[in-house]
Enzyme design. Structure first.
Site, PDB file in Angstrom:
ATOM      1  CB  CYS A 105      -0.978  -0.038   1.171  1.00  0.00           C
ATOM      2  SG  CYS A 105      -2.349   1.135   0.978  1.00  0.00           S
ATOM      3  CG  HIS A 110      -4.047  -3.473   2.598  1.00  0.00           C
ATOM      4  ND1 HIS A 110      -3.115  -3.117   3.554  1.00  0.00           N
ATOM      5  CD2 HIS A 110      -4.597  -2.319   2.157  1.00  0.00           C
ATOM      6  CE1 HIS A 110      -3.103  -1.799   3.684  1.00  0.00           C
ATOM      7  NE2 HIS A 110      -3.999  -1.297   2.853  1.00  0.00           N
ATOM      8  CD  GLU A 165      -2.311  -6.423   5.002  1.00  0.00           C
ATOM      9  OE1 GLU A 165      -2.571  -5.254   5.324  1.00  0.00           O
ATOM     10  OE2 GLU A 165      -1.642  -6.719   3.987  1.00  0.00           O
TER      11      GLU A 165
END
Length: 197
Positions: free
Chosen positions: A77, A179, A181
């Site tokens: 990001c 992202h 994750e």
């Protein structure tokens, strides 16, 4: 394997740590120079403004260390944007300037900003190990108002009113605008691929 997540003071550090742990690794979150220098894999996460992030890196004496790092490093990001030269968000702040590109604000009058939610990526170079077992047009989770312009280091793009870089790579420096994750199975696969490079 020594896996280090640079402590940039942002909110997504622990979600990234837990995502890496779910893959069977034990990453550490730190600003300690010796630990960073000895990392086999390095993550540069970021949420917020380039000014705040660069100040954190400067105060921790990490700018030169990151720029000279030889093992694989993944910017996520804002961390990806920091790899570039300048951002329209903070024009007077020089970023890491590893990838000579501008980070521009979205100009999409008919769409809400920030670009938030799931979007697919178009892979331009599927020979990259970062994309092992990831299909073209796989969906990842984005949250951003600024984007890296498409340049010669772009590996994958996405579209939100305009086309922009979703994944970039120069030598050992990787960046993803989304992202991983927070991106389910595809995100976990991308993190696994990075850790196995």
């Amino acid at each position: 394997m020594n896996i280090v997540i640079i402590d940039t003071g942002c909110a997504n550090l622990y979600s990234l740590k837990y995502a890496v742990q779910r893959l069977g690794y034990q990453p550490i979150i730190t600003r300690e120079i010796n630990l960073i220098l000895n990392a086999d894999k390095l993550f540069l996460p970021g949420v917020g403004t380039p000014k705040t992030a660069m100040e954190q890196l400067y105060l921790s004496n990490l700018i030169k260390i990151i720029k000279s790092f030889k093992n694989p490093i993944l910017g996520i990001c804002l961390g990806m944007q920091l790899l570039c030269s300048y951002s329209q968000e903070c024009r007077n702040i020089k970023m890491l300037d590893i990838i000579h590109s501008l980070v521009s604000k979205f100009k999409v009058n008919h769409l809400s900003i920030p670009h938030t939610g799931w979007n697919n990526i178009i892979i331009d170079n599927d020979n990259q190990p970062l994309f092992n077992n990831i299909s073209n047009r796989s969906k990842f989770y984005f949250v951003h108002s600024y984007a890296v312009e498409i340049n010669k280091y772009t590996l994958a793009t996405s579209y939100y009113g305009v086309h922009f870089s979703a994944v970039i790579k120069k030598n050992n420096f990787f960046g993803v605008q989304f992202h991983p994750e927070k991106s389910g199975i595809s995100g976990a696969q991308l993190l696994k691929n990075f850790l196995e490079i």
